[in-house]
Design a protein around this motif. Structure first.
Motif, PDB file in Angstrom:
ATOM      1  N   ALA A 400     -41.239  14.397  50.925  1.00  0.00           N
ATOM      2  CA  ALA A 400     -42.722  14.986  51.498  1.00  0.00           C
ATOM      3  C   ALA A 400     -43.312  15.674  50.218  1.00  0.00           C
ATOM      4  CB  ALA A 400     -42.494  15.977  52.312  1.00  0.00           C
ATOM      5  N   ASP A 401     -42.688  16.277  49.405  1.00  0.00           N
ATOM      6  CA  ASP A 401     -43.318  16.881  48.289  1.00  0.00           C
ATOM      7  C   ASP A 401     -42.503  16.585  46.994  1.00  0.00           C
ATOM      8  OD1 ASP A 401     -40.841  18.455  48.622  1.00  0.00           O
ATOM      9  OD2 ASP A 401     -41.484  19.892  49.849  1.00  0.00           O
ATOM     10  N   LEU A 402     -42.638  17.745  45.839  1.00  0.00           N
ATOM     11  CA  LEU A 402     -41.602  17.634  44.786  1.00  0.00           C
ATOM     12  C   LEU A 402     -40.236  17.845  44.809  1.00  0.00           C
ATOM     13  CD1 LEU A 402     -44.373  19.344  42.310  1.00  0.00           C
ATOM     14  CD2 LEU A 402     -44.345  16.824  43.047  1.00  0.00           C
ATOM     15  N   SER A 403     -39.839  18.415  45.969  1.00  0.00           N
ATOM     16  CA  SER A 403     -38.382  18.697  46.171  1.00  0.00           C
ATOM     17  C   SER A 403     -37.758  19.429  44.750  1.00  0.00           C
ATOM     18  CB  SER A 403     -37.672  17.365  46.476  1.00  0.00           C
ATOM     19  OG  SER A 403     -38.144  16.711  47.538  1.00  0.00           O
ATOM     20  N   GLY A 404     -38.443  20.217  44.475  1.00  0.00           N
ATOM     21  CA  GLY A 404     -37.806  21.193  43.386  1.00  0.00           C
ATOM     22  C   GLY A 404     -37.684  20.413  41.920  1.00  0.00           C
ATOM     23  N   ILE A 405     -38.260  19.166  41.914  1.00  0.00           N
ATOM     24  CA  ILE A 405     -38.274  18.749  40.518  1.00  0.00           C
ATOM     25  C   ILE A 405     -39.396  19.206  39.770  1.00  0.00           C
ATOM     26  CG2 ILE A 405     -38.057  16.554  39.465  1.00  0.00           C
ATOM     27  CD1 ILE A 405     -35.636  16.956  40.863  1.00  0.00           C
ATOM     28  N   LYS A 406     -39.029  19.571  38.477  1.00  0.00           N
ATOM     29  CA  LYS A 406     -40.206  20.055  37.473  1.00  0.00           C
ATOM     30  C   LYS A 406     -40.243  19.330  36.467  1.00  0.00           C
ATOM     31  CE  LYS A 406     -39.393  24.953  39.028  1.00  0.00           C
ATOM     32  NZ  LYS A 406     -40.696  25.199  39.980  1.00  0.00           N
ATOM     33  N   ASP A 419     -40.627   5.518  46.415  1.00  0.00           N
ATOM     34  CA  ASP A 419     -40.617   4.510  47.380  1.00  0.00           C
ATOM     35  C   ASP A 419     -42.110   4.390  47.741  1.00  0.00           C
ATOM     36  OD1 ASP A 419     -40.478   3.672  49.792  1.00  0.00           O
ATOM     37  OD2 ASP A 419     -38.127   3.798  49.674  1.00  0.00           O
ATOM     38  N   SER A 420     -42.336   3.030  47.957  1.00  0.00           N
ATOM     39  CA  SER A 420     -43.826   2.769  48.536  1.00  0.00           C
ATOM     40  C   SER A 420     -44.033   3.359  49.790  1.00  0.00           C
ATOM     41  CB  SER A 420     -43.738   1.206  48.270  1.00  0.00           C
ATOM     42  OG  SER A 420     -43.103   0.512  49.332  1.00  0.00           O
ATOM     43  N   MET A 421     -42.981   3.747  50.595  1.00  0.00           N
ATOM     44  CA  MET A 421     -43.317   4.256  52.064  1.00  0.00           C
ATOM     45  C   MET A 421     -43.513   5.617  52.200  1.00  0.00           C
ATOM     46  SD  MET A 421     -43.387   1.670  53.873  1.00  0.00           S
ATOM     47  CE  MET A 421     -43.176   2.279  55.538  1.00  0.00           C
ATOM     48  N   VAL A 422     -43.421   6.408  50.814  1.00  0.00           N
ATOM     49  CA  VAL A 422     -43.676   7.793  50.987  1.00  0.00           C
ATOM     50  C   VAL A 422     -45.112   8.173  51.337  1.00  0.00           C
ATOM     51  CG1 VAL A 422     -42.047   8.294  48.931  1.00  0.00           C
ATOM     52  CG2 VAL A 422     -44.595   7.955  48.578  1.00  0.00           C
ATOM     53  N   SER A 423     -45.185   9.273  51.789  1.00  0.00           N
ATOM     54  CA  SER A 423     -46.541   9.937  52.387  1.00  0.00           C
ATOM     55  C   SER A 423     -47.742   9.763  51.401  1.00  0.00           C
ATOM     56  CB  SER A 423     -46.166  11.301  53.101  1.00  0.00           C
ATOM     57  OG  SER A 423     -45.934  12.283  52.137  1.00  0.00           O
ATOM     58  N   THR A 424     -48.749   9.914  52.030  1.00  0.00           N
ATOM     59  CA  THR A 424     -50.007  10.142  51.032  1.00  0.00           C
ATOM     60  C   THR A 424     -49.825  11.292  50.299  1.00  0.00           C
ATOM     61  OG1 THR A 424     -50.932   8.880  52.415  1.00  0.00           O
ATOM     62  CG2 THR A 424     -52.414  10.220  50.878  1.00  0.00           C
ATOM     63  N   TRP A 430     -47.346  14.328  43.397  1.00  0.00           N
ATOM     64  CA  TRP A 430     -46.644  13.463  42.328  1.00  0.00           C
ATOM     65  C   TRP A 430     -47.628  13.161  41.211  1.00  0.00           C
ATOM     66  CZ3 TRP A 430     -41.941  14.059  40.424  1.00  0.00           C
ATOM     67  CH2 TRP A 430     -40.943  14.345  41.391  1.00  0.00           C
ATOM     68  N   GLU A 431     -48.978  12.488  41.873  1.00  0.00           N
ATOM     69  CA  GLU A 431     -49.951  12.079  40.618  1.00  0.00           C
ATOM     70  C   GLU A 431     -50.505  13.383  40.075  1.00  0.00           C
ATOM     71  OE1 GLU A 431     -52.434   9.772  43.038  1.00  0.00           O
ATOM     72  OE2 GLU A 431     -51.306   7.613  42.643  1.00  0.00           O
ATOM     73  N   THR A 432     -50.815  14.597  40.886  1.00  0.00           N
ATOM     74  CA  THR A 432     -51.375  15.830  40.131  1.00  0.00           C
ATOM     75  C   THR A 432     -50.492  16.392  39.305  1.00  0.00           C
ATOM     76  OG1 THR A 432     -52.665  16.267  42.320  1.00  0.00           O
ATOM     77  CG2 THR A 432     -52.127  18.057  40.904  1.00  0.00           C
ATOM     78  N   GLY A 465     -48.659  -0.406  44.976  1.00  0.00           N
ATOM     79  CA  GLY A 465     -49.113   0.816  45.136  1.00  0.00           C
ATOM     80  C   GLY A 465     -48.482   1.314  46.549  1.00  0.00           C
ATOM     81  N   PRO A 466     -48.454   2.363  46.911  1.00  0.00           N
ATOM     82  CA  PRO A 466     -48.091   2.940  48.123  1.00  0.00           C
ATOM     83  C   PRO A 466     -48.596   2.219  49.439  1.00  0.00           C
ATOM     84  CG  PRO A 466     -49.641   4.517  47.573  1.00  0.00           C
ATOM     85  CD  PRO A 466     -49.444   3.564  46.288  1.00  0.00           C
ATOM     86  N   ILE A 467     -47.575   1.971  50.304  1.00  0.00           N
ATOM     87  CA  ILE A 467     -47.957   1.164  51.668  1.00  0.00           C
ATOM     88  C   ILE A 467     -48.714   2.317  52.641  1.00  0.00           C
ATOM     89  CG2 ILE A 467     -47.150  -0.169  53.239  1.00  0.00           C
ATOM     90  CD1 ILE A 467     -45.090  -1.277  51.727  1.00  0.00           C
ATOM     91  N   PRO A 468     -50.121   2.177  52.738  1.00  0.00           N
ATOM     92  CA  PRO A 468     -50.626   3.128  53.754  1.00  0.00           C
ATOM     93  C   PRO A 468     -50.000   3.190  55.177  1.00  0.00           C
ATOM     94  CG  PRO A 468     -52.316   1.496  52.873  1.00  0.00           C
ATOM     95  CD  PRO A 468     -50.805   1.141  52.385  1.00  0.00           C
ATOM     96  N   THR A 469     -49.663   4.465  55.587  1.00  0.00           N
ATOM     97  CA  THR A 469     -48.957   4.622  56.818  1.00  0.00           C
ATOM     98  C   THR A 469     -50.045   5.383  57.823  1.00  0.00           C
ATOM     99  OG1 THR A 469     -48.202   6.572  55.943  1.00  0.00           O
ATOM    100  CG2 THR A 469     -46.918   4.826  55.941  1.00  0.00           C
TER     101      THR A 469
END
Length: 545
Positions: A400-406, A419-424, A430-432, A465-469
């Motif tokens: 759902a987020d960066l999960s603490g990865i810097k 994963d292509s199924m991650v949320s928008t 991650w792109e930011t 790209g990511p699969i829209p949900t």
């Protein structure tokens, strides 16, 4: 696997764990140019082409599939009607795919064949292979999912170097295959059979100088034949074993440990790739604890439950690739992997990473890290750790987020795969983060492919790209729609620009594989174009079309 490329005009490629490009495909106008070039140079065409006798590489496609892949679109007769019994062919490779009916047995007419690819032929029967022994020039054979048994006369294919049975239903391998004098790559999942042979009789099956380099793989059950034969296969470089003990005190376990230890210790006197894959399924892999240290492997894959990390693993000073899948290892066991100072690639599948901490100084050589998990809880990576990391794959659809990865801690980072199924929301975060990184790493997406077999591991393939949900933003959908429209426009324009022979517009992809060093006859034509249904052959076997 890492995939990179531009979805509209660039070249996308699939890479192995060591970043070596395995296959690539072009898009748009470049694809059409390569297609025309390959046909004009008599490189590849359909068997329905009237000038087929001039080509070195031929293919047959299902005539009812709705797309004619030959150069002459007006020629619509079946391949069997089209081939004259007196016609001479110079084709060195033949690929048959789809439901081709009578054409399924036409390969017996091509006396000069080196490569026979039947892996995608859907109506091939065991009886169609009864005369395959007459093609004694064959070096590569692949068979599809409709084949249940191999003919005994396959022992007459003395030139055969690669036998790919991965898609077949063959589970018992004929003893005659082991005796092929030039066989170098044997691919599939099979047993040696229930026949009780003495070791002296088994050894007679092997040629005096066994050239087998890839044995991937076989099932180790109560019959220890394969495990005993491994000791006499001195050129083995890649081995895959599925362990199938009949009980907790199975007699096969000591044979597995002994065979693995000898294979790994033989590597001490060699250099280069030496790969071992062990899948012990629902059984415990604690029998690996009996393997002594001082072994050499460059790649190791373990799948199945482990109570502790086998000591020989951390003693593999030459190990560059490691994959642990469903091992139940946590905490200290995972942290002990940091002793592998020359490890370049680490993959952890379905692991509990909550107590996994990567500190400064751990994994000093690691370039690629892949985590395939159900829980979005990722390991703690300290500042200064993994200084040379270039690829980070976080394959968790619930991320759902960066999960603490810097990612700013990793100065050399070039790509992040999700994963292509991650949320928008996760995609945007991650792109930011990637835009703020000095090297602006690419954010890629991989699509999960569930295995056909219950005990097989999950695989990921490239996604555009990511699969829209549900809940995806309108802007995101509009971007995807715009990209699809541009791509369709590019395809239409490239088809309209086609000249003279106008190949079918269904040819969407070109696969280019790296030729093998010993397959000079097959690779002399260079890297050519081919229809989309013609699959790329793994570079481990070395053959290309």
């Amino acid at each position: 696997m890492t995939t990179s490329g531009n979805s509209l005009t660039g070249i996308s490629s699939d890479r192995s764990n060591n970043t070596k490009v395995k296959t690539c495909k072009t898009h748009g106008i470049m694809h059409e140019f390569m297609l025309h070039k390959s046909m004009s140079d008599n490189f590849i065409t359909s068997l329905r082409d009237q000038n087929r006798s001039k080509f070195r590489h031929l293919f047959i496609q299902n005539p009812a599939s709705g797309s004619t892949l030959g150069l002459n679109h007006q020629h619509t007769s079946t391949a069997s009607d089209n081939v004259s019994g007196s016609e001479k062919f110079r084709a060195r490779s033949l690929t048959i795919f789809g439901n081709v009916e009578e054409s399924a047995s036409e390969f017996c007419r091509f006396e000069l064949l080196r490569v026979l690819d039947l892996q995608e032929c859907n109506d091939l029967e065991d009886g169609h292979l009864k005369d395959i022994h007459k093609l004694w020039h064959l070096k590569y054979v692949s068979l599809g999912g409709t084949i249940n048994n191999l003919p005994r006369n396959i022992e007459k294919l003395h030139c055969l170097e690669t036998l790919d049975l991965r898609k077949t239903k063959i589970d018992i391998l004929p003893y005659e295959v082991i005796g092929l004098p030039h066989l170098a790559h044997l691919l599939g999942k099979f047993k040696l059979g229930k026949k009780d042979l003495k070791m002296s009789e088994l050894e007679k099956l092997l040629p005096k100088k066994c050239k087998l380099k890839t044995l991937a793989g076989f099932v180790a059950d109560e019959n220890a034949g394969f495990l005993q034969l491994m000791a006499h296969m001195n050129e083995l470089k890649k081995v895959k074993i599925w362990c199938e003990p009949t009980g907790a005190d199975s007699k096969s376990l000591p044979h597995i440990s002994k065979a693995v230890q000898k294979f790994a210790q033989d590597g001490m006197d060699t250099t280069g790739v030496r790969s071992l894959s062990l899948d012990f399924g629902n059984s415990m892999g604690d029998f690996l604890g009996s393997i002594q240290e001082y072994c050499y492997l460059s790649s190791l894959k373990l799948r199945g439950r482990l109570s502790v990390l086998p000591q020989f693993v951390t003693s593999l000073c030459g190990l560059t690739e490691l994959c642990l899948s469903s091992t139940n290892l946590v905490g200290n066991d995972l942290s002990n992997l940091s002793k592998l100072r020359y490890l370049l690639y680490l993959k952890l599948v379905e692991a509990d990473l909550r107590s996994f901490v990567i500190k400064n100084g751990d994994f000093p050589s690691l370039r690629r890290l892949c985590l395939v998990v159900h829980s979005p809880v990722l390991p703690t990576i300290g500042k200064g750790a993994l200084p040379y990391l270039v690829s980070l794959q976080l394959l968790c659809k619930d991320l759902a987020d960066l999960s603490g990865i810097k990612i700013e801690y990793h100065d050399c980072l070039e790509e992040v795969a999700l994963d292509s199924m991650v949320s928008t929301k996760a995609v945007e975060m991650w792109e930011t983060a990637a835009k703020k990184h000095p090297k602006r790493p690419k954010v890629l997406f991989l699509k999960r492919i569930d295995p056909s077999e219950a005990q097989s591991s999950v695989k990921y393939v490239a996604a555009d790209g990511p699969i829209p949900t549900k809940g995806s933003s309108i802007e995101f959908s509009q971007v995807q729609l715009t990209q699809n429209m541009l791509q369709n426009e590019c395809i239409i324009r490239s088809v309209q620009s086609s000249s003279v022979n106008k190949p079918n517009s269904a040819l969407k992809k070109i696969i280019v594989s790296e030729p093998h060093q010993t397959a000079s006859e097959l690779s002399s034509a260079g890297n050519g174009a081919m229809p989309p249904s013609l699959r790329s052959i793994s570079t481990e076997t070395g053959y290309t079309f």
